[in-house]
Design an enzyme around this catalytic site. Structure first.
Site, PDB file in Angstrom:
ATOM      1  N   HIS A 122      31.486  20.752  54.183  1.00  0.00           N
ATOM      2  CA  HIS A 122      32.774  20.728  54.886  1.00  0.00           C
ATOM      3  C   HIS A 122      32.637  20.164  56.295  1.00  0.00           C
ATOM      4  O   HIS A 122      31.934  20.718  57.121  1.00  0.00           O
ATOM      5  CB  HIS A 122      33.403  22.125  54.962  1.00  0.00           C
ATOM      6  CG  HIS A 122      34.746  22.091  55.632  1.00  0.00           C
ATOM      7  ND1 HIS A 122      35.931  22.082  54.925  1.00  0.00           N
ATOM      8  CD2 HIS A 122      35.091  21.979  56.944  1.00  0.00           C
ATOM      9  CE1 HIS A 122      36.942  21.989  55.790  1.00  0.00           C
ATOM     10  NE2 HIS A 122      36.450  21.930  57.012  1.00  0.00           N
ATOM     11  N   HIS A 155      37.927  13.063  54.053  1.00  0.00           N
ATOM     12  CA  HIS A 155      37.956  12.366  52.754  1.00  0.00           C
ATOM     13  C   HIS A 155      38.377  10.923  52.978  1.00  0.00           C
ATOM     14  O   HIS A 155      39.032  10.602  53.972  1.00  0.00           O
ATOM     15  CB  HIS A 155      38.902  13.067  51.775  1.00  0.00           C
ATOM     16  CG  HIS A 155      40.282  13.250  52.315  1.00  0.00           C
ATOM     17  ND1 HIS A 155      40.608  14.275  53.176  1.00  0.00           N
ATOM     18  CD2 HIS A 155      41.413  12.519  52.156  1.00  0.00           C
ATOM     19  CE1 HIS A 155      41.891  14.182  53.513  1.00  0.00           C
ATOM     20  NE2 HIS A 155      42.400  13.111  52.918  1.00  0.00           N
ATOM     21  N   CYS A 215      37.162  22.162  49.433  1.00  0.00           N
ATOM     22  CA  CYS A 215      35.984  22.978  49.111  1.00  0.00           C
ATOM     23  C   CYS A 215      36.196  23.665  47.761  1.00  0.00           C
ATOM     24  O   CYS A 215      35.265  23.728  46.937  1.00  0.00           O
ATOM     25  CB  CYS A 215      35.719  24.011  50.208  1.00  0.00           C
ATOM     26  SG  CYS A 215      34.892  23.329  51.674  1.00  0.00           S
ATOM     27  N   GLY A 250      48.057  11.227  60.012  1.00  0.00           N
ATOM     28  CA  GLY A 250      48.613  11.562  58.697  1.00  0.00           C
ATOM     29  C   GLY A 250      47.688  12.375  57.815  1.00  0.00           C
ATOM     30  O   GLY A 250      47.891  12.454  56.602  1.00  0.00           O
ATOM     31  N   THR A 271      46.466  15.407  55.941  1.00  0.00           N
ATOM     32  CA  THR A 271      47.122  16.647  55.492  1.00  0.00           C
ATOM     33  C   THR A 271      46.126  17.669  54.968  1.00  0.00           C
ATOM     34  O   THR A 271      46.434  18.852  54.926  1.00  0.00           O
ATOM     35  CB  THR A 271      48.162  16.349  54.391  1.00  0.00           C
ATOM     36  OG1 THR A 271      47.515  15.730  53.283  1.00  0.00           O
ATOM     37  CG2 THR A 271      49.269  15.450  54.911  1.00  0.00           C
ATOM     38  N   HIS A 318      40.130   7.615  50.983  1.00  0.00           N
ATOM     39  CA  HIS A 318      40.932   7.166  49.845  1.00  0.00           C
ATOM     40  C   HIS A 318      40.413   5.796  49.405  1.00  0.00           C
ATOM     41  O   HIS A 318      40.341   4.875  50.224  1.00  0.00           O
ATOM     42  CB  HIS A 318      42.397   6.995  50.255  1.00  0.00           C
ATOM     43  CG  HIS A 318      43.069   8.228  50.785  1.00  0.00           C
ATOM     44  ND1 HIS A 318      44.027   8.924  50.078  1.00  0.00           N
ATOM     45  CD2 HIS A 318      42.933   8.888  51.971  1.00  0.00           C
ATOM     46  CE1 HIS A 318      44.461   9.958  50.796  1.00  0.00           C
ATOM     47  NE2 HIS A 318      43.813   9.948  51.953  1.00  0.00           N
ATOM     48  N   HIS A 339      39.673  18.493  55.413  1.00  0.00           N
ATOM     49  CA  HIS A 339      38.292  18.330  54.953  1.00  0.00           C
ATOM     50  C   HIS A 339      38.158  16.821  54.790  1.00  0.00           C
ATOM     51  O   HIS A 339      38.892  16.224  53.984  1.00  0.00           O
ATOM     52  CB  HIS A 339      38.092  19.089  53.622  1.00  0.00           C
ATOM     53  CG  HIS A 339      36.713  18.996  53.042  1.00  0.00           C
ATOM     54  ND1 HIS A 339      36.050  20.078  52.494  1.00  0.00           N
ATOM     55  CD2 HIS A 339      35.873  17.937  52.878  1.00  0.00           C
ATOM     56  CE1 HIS A 339      34.874  19.712  52.027  1.00  0.00           C
ATOM     57  NE2 HIS A 339      34.744  18.404  52.252  1.00  0.00           N
ATOM     58  N   ASN A 347      42.470   8.972  56.894  1.00  0.00           N
ATOM     59  CA  ASN A 347      43.474   9.476  57.820  1.00  0.00           C
ATOM     60  C   ASN A 347      42.826  10.563  58.667  1.00  0.00           C
ATOM     61  O   ASN A 347      42.190  11.467  58.119  1.00  0.00           O
ATOM     62  CB  ASN A 347      44.668  10.051  57.052  1.00  0.00           C
ATOM     63  CG  ASN A 347      45.386   8.990  56.233  1.00  0.00           C
ATOM     64  OD1 ASN A 347      45.484   7.840  56.653  1.00  0.00           O
ATOM     65  ND2 ASN A 347      45.875   9.362  55.059  1.00  0.00           N
TER      66      ASN A 347
END
Ligand code: 5GP
Ligand code: ZN
Length: 113
Positions: free
Chosen positions: A44, A99, A5, A92, A94, A101, A97, A86
């Protein structure tokens, strides 16, 4: 406080790759491949399950797909790439929020996961 955020709001700097009204996309600080972009909904949601159960979740997931396509075009990923999400502790994740990849720019092994 949420790291992503803060990045979306510009309080923490990032290298922006693409943005629209629903998503913000920037280079991962610790890239796993020559191209490693994070696609992050501007609203969020904790994780993909949270987005799935939200009334407006489908809108955001559609925007994620559109952003992935844009990134593929902008980064020359016509030969292919991988999208990874993830979810949760065992997955995994971390940063809590949601997301995605976008990883590419090299021929990826089949066993990256
Ligand atoms: P996860 O492990 O939650 O799927 O992915 C979090 C990703 O966020 C990691 O790949 C990590 O390198 C990236 N990351 C963590 N902190 C920052 C930051 O401050 N800036 C950027 N650009 N990426 C970050
Ligand atoms: Zn957040």
């Amino acid at each position: 406080m949420c790291l992503f955020c803060d990045i979306i709001e510009g309080k923490i700097p990032s290298t922006k790759v693409y943005e629209d009204d629903k998503v913000f996309c920037f280079n991962d600080i610790n890239p796993a491949a020559p191209v490693h972009v994070l696609v992050v909904p501007k609203k969020h949601f904790d994780d993909i399950r949270d987005i799935a159960s939200a009334e407006d979740g489908a809108e955001y997931l559609g925007a994620v797909a559109g952003a992935v396509d844009k990134i593929a075009e902008l980064k020359g990923l016509g030969k292919g790439f991988r999208v990874i999400n993830n979810c949760g502790e065992d997955g995994g994740q971390t940063v809590m929020h949601v997301h995605f990849h976008v990883v590419g720019g090299v021929k990826l092994g089949e066993k990256i996961l």
